[in-house]
Scaffold this motif. Sequence first.
Motif, PDB file in Angstrom:
ATOM      1  N   LEU A   1      30.702 -25.150  -7.429  1.00 33.24           N
ATOM      2  CA  LEU A   1      29.745 -25.830  -6.571  1.00 33.24           C
ATOM      3  C   LEU A   1      28.477 -24.985  -6.520  1.00 33.24           C
ATOM      4  O   LEU A   1      28.540 -23.767  -6.328  1.00 33.24           O
ATOM      5  N   TYR A   2      27.336 -25.632  -6.719  1.00 36.76           N
ATOM      6  CA  TYR A   2      26.050 -24.961  -6.566  1.00 36.76           C
ATOM      7  C   TYR A   2      25.315 -25.624  -5.406  1.00 36.76           C
ATOM      8  O   TYR A   2      25.304 -26.857  -5.287  1.00 36.76           O
ATOM      9  N   PHE A   3      24.732 -24.817  -4.557  1.00 37.22           N
ATOM     10  CA  PHE A   3      23.978 -25.407  -3.455  1.00 37.22           C
ATOM     11  C   PHE A   3      22.782 -24.546  -3.101  1.00 37.22           C
ATOM     12  O   PHE A   3      22.751 -23.334  -3.341  1.00 37.22           O
ATOM     13  N   GLY A   4      21.773 -25.230  -2.563  1.00 38.26           N
ATOM     14  CA  GLY A   4      20.585 -24.553  -2.072  1.00 38.26           C
ATOM     15  C   GLY A   4      20.595 -24.572  -0.562  1.00 38.26           C
ATOM     16  O   GLY A   4      20.918 -25.589   0.060  1.00 38.26           O
ATOM     17  N   ALA A   5      20.271 -23.445   0.043  1.00 31.19           N
ATOM     18  CA  ALA A   5      20.253 -23.354   1.505  1.00 31.19           C
ATOM     19  C   ALA A   5      19.148 -22.403   1.926  1.00 31.19           C
ATOM     20  O   ALA A   5      18.912 -21.384   1.281  1.00 31.19           O
ATOM     21  N   ARG A   6      18.490 -22.755   3.029  1.00 29.88           N
ATOM     22  CA  ARG A   6      17.386 -21.927   3.509  1.00 29.88           C
ATOM     23  C   ARG A   6      17.779 -21.204   4.792  1.00 29.88           C
ATOM     24  O   ARG A   6      18.501 -21.754   5.628  1.00 29.88           O
ATOM     25  N   PRO A   7      17.314 -19.963   4.966  1.00 30.62           N
ATOM     26  CA  PRO A   7      17.586 -19.244   6.211  1.00 30.62           C
ATOM     27  C   PRO A   7      16.960 -19.976   7.394  1.00 30.62           C
ATOM     28  O   PRO A   7      15.861 -20.511   7.285  1.00 30.62           O
ATOM     29  N   PHE A   8      17.676 -20.005   8.505  1.00 35.47           N
ATOM     30  CA  PHE A   8      17.167 -20.672   9.699  1.00 35.47           C
ATOM     31  C   PHE A   8      17.538 -19.817  10.905  1.00 35.47           C
ATOM     32  O   PHE A   8      18.579 -20.005  11.520  1.00 35.47           O
TER      33      PHE A   8
END
Length: 688
Positions: free
Chosen positions: A216-223
Amino acid sequence: MKTIDYEFLDKLTMPGKIAANPAETQVGLVLSRLDFKDNQYKSNLWIYDGSKLGQFTFDDKVRDFCWEDDDHILFICNRSKQEEAQAKEDLAFTACYRLPLQGGEASPAFHLALNVNAIESLGHGYYLLEAGFNRDLPNSYILPEDQRKDLKKAKEKASFATHLTEIPFYFNGKDYTEGDRTGLFIYHAPSGQLERISSGDLDVDFYTVSEDKARLYFGARPFKDKAQLANSLYQFDLPQVDLEAGEAIPLKSPVQLCAGEEMDFSFAWEAPLADETALFVLACDMQEYGINESPRIYRVQPESGQLEAISEKSYEFYSCLNTDVDFGGRPGSFVKNGIYYFVATDRDHDALYAVQPGQEPSKIWDADGAILGLAPWGSGFLCTAMQDYLPAELFSISQGPSGLASKRISEWNSPLFKEYELLRPVPLPAGQAEDIDGWVIYPRDFVKGGSYPAILDVHGGPRTAYGSVFFHEMQVWAQRGYFVVYCNPRGSGGRGDAFADIRGKYGSIDYADIMSFLDTCLGSIPEIDRKRLGVTGGSYGGFMTNWIIGHTDRFAAAATQRSISNWTSFYGTSDIGYYFATDQNATLTFDQAGFLKLWEFSPLRYINACKTPTLIIHSAKDYRCPLEQGYQLFTALKDRDIPSEMYVFHEETHELSRSGKPQARKLRLQAITEWMDRYLVKDQENKQ
């Protein structure tokens, strides 16, 4: 023939998600219909098997689905009254049903203490879930039901105050979102084990499962305190089963492949390249064209995580065509045999592209309109599309004598036009160097030499586009005797970053393009009455409507919708304001020059010059262009004795005209039309 009116919408079928089974012998679709009587949308699952297309659920509540294997579909739907009650009483709740396509009724599969947005089967009883959770209650989904209900009651009891610690503090239509995140979860149905695999400080943007369902590849941004614009790319090894032992291999933690200090990742896929499996991504650094910059294709180096540029230029990897009869929720891309297929807009229509491993994208098919959803189908494709200026149908795309060609499969909407008159647009490019694409819809029962009012309709975005696509509101106006004129000025999508870049230029080159197109219409069509011109638009189109009435008095009426009137207050009140206002105006906020520039490009600054009777349409839960933007404009117009009225839709959002409640959509269109009638038809009749 019958006239297309306000309630014509409830006769249309609007497709959403489309997905093929693993063998590509059947395809599932979510189809929605608008119901004015019940004031809601009703969605059901349909199946096409290559010869028959039929409806398989009748509960009117299907939200999402996935294929478990070639003959079983799992779909999300709170079907029973007990499930509906549970969803209201619990912190979160989703019911899933299994439907055997060889015969038999759908039966309960499992339910989850999560609000699931999307589900995907991984095999061996494992499922990947995209769902919301809250940072302050990160593991609430594993609590006993009674504890979750108590937490829900406590939350409701304390709802008289909200403690804010981060921005954005609300999101369009979602009220306060303090601590809310989107996460990825793995669910093992046989054991009931549910585990979140993305951390609590991350907000997931996208995910891709490899074709062999191993990764699984995913993009996530710090929040934390503030949602970041850049994100990071992660890899997660999906659960596998030791076939000899019959036991699941324990889950590992995700691995960060590329840190997101500068890049914004939007998709990732595996493909064979030089005798190995390579990882490719779509990403941009937002340096040249800001937050709306289109991505390029990169290869991720396996050891270092460094990015190697594959494409020499950026591409728009999405459709940006506007319509008001698309229910959304459909994938516009997929990977098959390592080839990435995607839909993108090419000026006034959508096209299908293919990315061979390590190569630039190549166009393989031009649609005669918009492609809404796409799925593989043997050696070709299935798609839901709006072709020949008709509402959506299901099409097959297969190899013909001269390349790929489409064939219509469904008859959801096309038969309507044996009863209802369809008024087709006529292309009319603006007569200037920028070659602006534009169209005119002639009024019903048009007579050469007559005199007719006209409505200029400005699209939202700004990086969207009008095209050869059915638009309900335009049909209503044209069938009531109006010319409808519309165009794609600079700032629009479908023509690359340079054409779309109007940062720091809002209200200048785009305004010039729109006025030039209008002049072309007036010069080419003498039947348009220059004294009976109206203008309307939503979002960016609302901003432009506000700008127009402060810079010219050539319009006899205006209707501005979900608009921006004041960039200086938009900065701190919109859910995207803290980065969108400064980026789009190419300025800083907290210095005198920057603040003055925000005010210089605010339509409210020029309201003293306005003479145009103006209707304001705004939604109370529009946190993209907040309600205060409409209030400021309304107050300024009233204070200057300009004829003006305002509608506030209490339960609606920025999406009112596209997916608002049916009765609200009807009232919105009726209010705009009656306002135009008052000043472009009745007022002129009274003067004669």
